[in-house]
Enzyme design. Sequence first.
Site: not given
Length: 194
Positions: A52, A130-132
Site C-alpha cells: 500500500m 496490491h494489498c496492504a
Amino acid sequence: MSNVSATVTFQESCGSSSATPSARELVRILYGGKRFNNPVNEVWPNLFIGDMSVANDRYSVWKLGITHVLNAAHGRQHSQGSNAFYGPAMLYHGVPADDSPSFDLSQYFYSTADYIQDALDTPHGEILVHCAVGVSRSASLVLAYLMIHHHYSLLDAITKVKEHRWIFPNMGFLKQLRVLDEKLHTERYEKKFI
C-alpha cells in the site's frame, strides 16, 4: 533448501509437476528464497505486485507507467483507492478482501484474472496488483491469474512469482488455490478427450 530445490524435490516425490502439493508442502516451498521485498516488483511482464505504500503514492504509480490498479484490500484501513484517487488516466478495480484464512477469496479468482488480462491486452497496459503488504491477497490473485490465463500449475505459478518477489498467501488462500489448481487440471484433462 532453495525454492528450486524444494520444487524439484516435490516433483520427484510425486512423479509430476501437475499434481497439486498439499498445503503444508506449499508452505514449505513458500518459506524458501529471499524474505524481503521492494515496495513493488514486476513479477510478470507489465504485471506488478506491491504494497500500500506504493499504491497510495500516485506519483510512484505514474512513474511505473501503471494504467490499471487492482486493489485486493479495497475499503480496508489505509487502502482506500478509487477511480477518483487515481484520476481518469488510470483504471481501478477494488476487491474488498480480508487477509483472513476464513475469507473466500476464490469468489474473485476469475473476475480479477480477467481484469488483469484485459489490462495486459491494452496497448501499453501495465497493472499494479496490491494489498496492504503485497504478499498474501495480491499474490493469491496473481497466482490465480497465471493458473487461469497461462495454464500454470499452482506450484509453477508460485515458482514463477517467487523468482521476483517473496510471497506468502495465508493458509486459507492456499487451500482455495489448491482447489482451483485441481479444478483446472481436471478441466484440461477432460478437454483432451472431448
